[in-house]
Design a protein around this motif. Structure first.
Motif, PDB file in Angstrom:
ATOM      1  N   MET A   1      45.800 -44.160  43.258  1.00  0.00           N
ATOM      2  CA  MET A   1      45.647 -43.110  44.232  1.00  0.00           C
ATOM      3  C   MET A   1      45.418 -43.695  45.619  1.00  0.00           C
ATOM      4  SD  MET A   1      43.405 -39.834  43.184  1.00  0.00           S
ATOM      5  CE  MET A   1      44.051 -38.782  41.930  1.00  0.00           C
ATOM      6  N   ALA A   2      45.792 -42.928  46.617  1.00  0.00           N
ATOM      7  CA  ALA A   2      45.608 -43.361  47.993  1.00  0.00           C
ATOM      8  C   ALA A   2      44.134 -43.297  48.366  1.00  0.00           C
ATOM      9  CB  ALA A   2      46.423 -42.476  48.925  1.00  0.00           C
ATOM     10  N   LYS A   3      43.715 -44.221  49.231  1.00  0.00           N
ATOM     11  CA  LYS A   3      42.321 -44.224  49.672  1.00  0.00           C
ATOM     12  C   LYS A   3      42.033 -42.939  50.450  1.00  0.00           C
ATOM     13  CE  LYS A   3      38.854 -46.879  51.950  1.00  0.00           C
ATOM     14  NZ  LYS A   3      38.354 -48.176  52.260  1.00  0.00           N
ATOM     15  N   GLY A   4      40.930 -42.289  50.108  1.00  0.00           N
ATOM     16  CA  GLY A   4      40.546 -41.032  50.738  1.00  0.00           C
ATOM     17  C   GLY A   4      40.983 -39.804  49.972  1.00  0.00           C
ATOM     18  N   LEU A   5      41.884 -39.965  48.986  1.00  0.00           N
ATOM     19  CA  LEU A   5      42.375 -38.851  48.187  1.00  0.00           C
ATOM     20  C   LEU A   5      41.545 -38.735  46.914  1.00  0.00           C
ATOM     21  CD1 LEU A   5      44.689 -36.728  48.015  1.00  0.00           C
ATOM     22  CD2 LEU A   5      45.945 -38.407  46.663  1.00  0.00           C
ATOM     23  N   ALA A   6      41.154 -37.530  46.549  1.00  0.00           N
ATOM     24  CA  ALA A   6      40.346 -37.333  45.347  1.00  0.00           C
ATOM     25  C   ALA A   6      40.832 -36.106  44.584  1.00  0.00           C
ATOM     26  CB  ALA A   6      38.881 -37.154  45.714  1.00  0.00           C
ATOM     27  N   LEU A   7      40.879 -36.225  43.276  1.00  0.00           N
ATOM     28  CA  LEU A   7      41.172 -35.114  42.376  1.00  0.00           C
ATOM     29  C   LEU A   7      39.834 -34.549  41.931  1.00  0.00           C
ATOM     30  CD1 LEU A   7      43.184 -33.471  40.656  1.00  0.00           C
ATOM     31  CD2 LEU A   7      42.959 -35.245  38.917  1.00  0.00           C
ATOM     32  N   LYS A   8      39.696 -33.224  41.974  1.00  0.00           N
ATOM     33  CA  LYS A   8      38.410 -32.617  41.648  1.00  0.00           C
ATOM     34  C   LYS A   8      38.589 -31.542  40.582  1.00  0.00           C
ATOM     35  CE  LYS A   8      36.468 -33.410  46.164  1.00  0.00           C
ATOM     36  NZ  LYS A   8      35.689 -32.879  47.254  1.00  0.00           N
ATOM     37  N   THR A   9      37.659 -31.504  39.647  1.00  0.00           N
ATOM     38  CA  THR A   9      37.605 -30.451  38.643  1.00  0.00           C
ATOM     39  C   THR A   9      36.177 -30.348  38.131  1.00  0.00           C
ATOM     40  OG1 THR A   9      38.655 -29.538  36.672  1.00  0.00           O
ATOM     41  CG2 THR A   9      38.209 -31.900  36.662  1.00  0.00           C
ATOM     42  N   GLY A  10      35.891 -29.299  37.417  1.00  0.00           N
ATOM     43  CA  GLY A  10      34.537 -29.118  36.897  1.00  0.00           C
ATOM     44  C   GLY A  10      34.347 -27.723  36.376  1.00  0.00           C
ATOM     45  N   VAL A  11      33.116 -27.252  36.421  1.00  0.00           N
ATOM     46  CA  VAL A  11      32.770 -25.901  35.991  1.00  0.00           C
ATOM     47  C   VAL A  11      32.012 -25.247  37.140  1.00  0.00           C
ATOM     48  CG1 VAL A  11      31.475 -24.526  34.324  1.00  0.00           C
ATOM     49  CG2 VAL A  11      32.630 -26.603  33.586  1.00  0.00           C
ATOM     50  N   GLN A  12      32.344 -23.993  37.406  1.00  0.00           N
ATOM     51  CA  GLN A  12      31.701 -23.281  38.509  1.00  0.00           C
ATOM     52  C   GLN A  12      31.156 -21.953  38.007  1.00  0.00           C
ATOM     53  OE1 GLN A  12      33.738 -23.194  42.335  1.00  0.00           O
ATOM     54  NE2 GLN A  12      33.494 -20.979  42.346  1.00  0.00           N
ATOM     55  N   ALA A  13      29.906 -21.664  38.346  1.00  0.00           N
ATOM     56  CA  ALA A  13      29.283 -20.393  37.989  1.00  0.00           C
ATOM     57  C   ALA A  13      29.338 -19.457  39.187  1.00  0.00           C
ATOM     58  CB  ALA A  13      27.834 -20.623  37.579  1.00  0.00           C
ATOM     59  N   GLY A  14      29.543 -18.176  38.913  1.00  0.00           N
ATOM     60  CA  GLY A  14      29.575 -17.172  39.974  1.00  0.00           C
ATOM     61  C   GLY A  14      28.609 -16.049  39.660  1.00  0.00           C
ATOM     62  N   PHE A  15      27.949 -15.537  40.696  1.00  0.00           N
ATOM     63  CA  PHE A  15      26.988 -14.447  40.538  1.00  0.00           C
ATOM     64  C   PHE A  15      27.403 -13.284  41.434  1.00  0.00           C
ATOM     65  CE2 PHE A  15      24.833 -18.407  39.699  1.00  0.00           C
ATOM     66  CZ  PHE A  15      24.214 -18.153  38.485  1.00  0.00           C
ATOM     67  N   LEU A  16      27.464 -12.098  40.867  1.00  0.00           N
ATOM     68  CA  LEU A  16      27.857 -10.904  41.597  1.00  0.00           C
ATOM     69  C   LEU A  16      26.771 -10.505  42.588  1.00  0.00           C
ATOM     70  CD1 LEU A  16      29.879  -8.514  41.863  1.00  0.00           C
ATOM     71  CD2 LEU A  16      28.490  -7.342  40.155  1.00  0.00           C
ATOM     72  N   THR A  17      27.149 -10.313  43.832  1.00  0.00           N
ATOM     73  CA  THR A  17      26.199  -9.851  44.846  1.00  0.00           C
ATOM     74  C   THR A  17      26.547  -8.462  45.356  1.00  0.00           C
ATOM     75  OG1 THR A  17      27.464 -10.924  46.597  1.00  0.00           O
ATOM     76  CG2 THR A  17      25.636 -12.178  45.638  1.00  0.00           C
ATOM     77  N   ASN A  18      27.823  -8.085  45.291  1.00  0.00           N
ATOM     78  CA  ASN A  18      28.251  -6.793  45.797  1.00  0.00           C
ATOM     79  C   ASN A  18      29.553  -6.406  45.105  1.00  0.00           C
ATOM     80  OD1 ASN A  18      28.445  -4.503  47.321  1.00  0.00           O
ATOM     81  ND2 ASN A  18      28.859  -5.547  49.251  1.00  0.00           N
ATOM     82  N   ALA A  19      29.737  -5.127  44.842  1.00  0.00           N
ATOM     83  CA  ALA A  19      30.979  -4.656  44.230  1.00  0.00           C
ATOM     84  C   ALA A  19      31.254  -3.236  44.703  1.00  0.00           C
ATOM     85  CB  ALA A  19      30.873  -4.706  42.716  1.00  0.00           C
ATOM     86  N   LYS A  20      32.200  -3.119  45.617  1.00  0.00           N
ATOM     87  CA  LYS A  20      32.585  -1.805  46.134  1.00  0.00           C
ATOM     88  C   LYS A  20      34.100  -1.676  46.105  1.00  0.00           C
ATOM     89  CE  LYS A  20      28.689  -1.047  49.162  1.00  0.00           C
ATOM     90  NZ  LYS A  20      28.233  -0.775  50.514  1.00  0.00           N
ATOM     91  N   MET A  21      34.543  -0.453  45.838  1.00  0.00           N
ATOM     92  CA  MET A  21      35.964  -0.145  45.894  1.00  0.00           C
ATOM     93  C   MET A  21      36.201   0.775  47.078  1.00  0.00           C
ATOM     94  SD  MET A  21      37.213   0.539  42.002  1.00  0.00           S
ATOM     95  CE  MET A  21      36.105   1.891  41.676  1.00  0.00           C
TER      96      MET A  21
END
Length: 104
Positions: A1-21
């Motif tokens: 890989m080129a210097k400065g380039l990074a591949l990223k992955t993982g797990v992300q949690a999300g929390f609902l703060t607002n929900a309007k239609m």
């Protein structure tokens, strides 16, 4: 890989703060058209927590600028109740960010 380039992955949690239609309705009665707009709170119909897998690339330039692009793939369903029109509704998002790194 080129210097400065990074591949990223993982797990992300999300929390609902607002929900309007936002709803827009148009109704014609006797040749008169009536337009109505209103917001509806739908927080009780949506799960409060979700999990996604972000996959992305970032590049850090020599002058401390960073560019990052990610695609988040939702693993958990959004709706609490089953909906025949949206059986498998999940969050998907694409994010591009630009930043500056400070030397500490």
């Amino acid at each position: 890989m080129a210097k400065g380039l990074a591949l990223k992955t993982g797990v992300q949690a999300g929390f609902l703060t607002n929900a309007k239609m936002k709803m827009k309705m148009e109704e014609s009665i006797g040749g008169v058209t009536k337009k109505t707009e209103f917001d509806e709170d739908c927080k009780d119909e949506i799960n409060k927590f979700d999990v996604s897998i972000p996959v992305g690339l970032s590049y850090e330039f020599k002058i401390l600028f960073v560019i990052d692009a990610r695609f988040n793939i939702g693993l958990t369903k959004v709706n609490k109740k089953s909906d025949p029109d949206n059986k498998d509704s999940r969050n998907l998002s694409f994010v591009i960010s630009f930043g500056y790194k400070f030397k500490l």
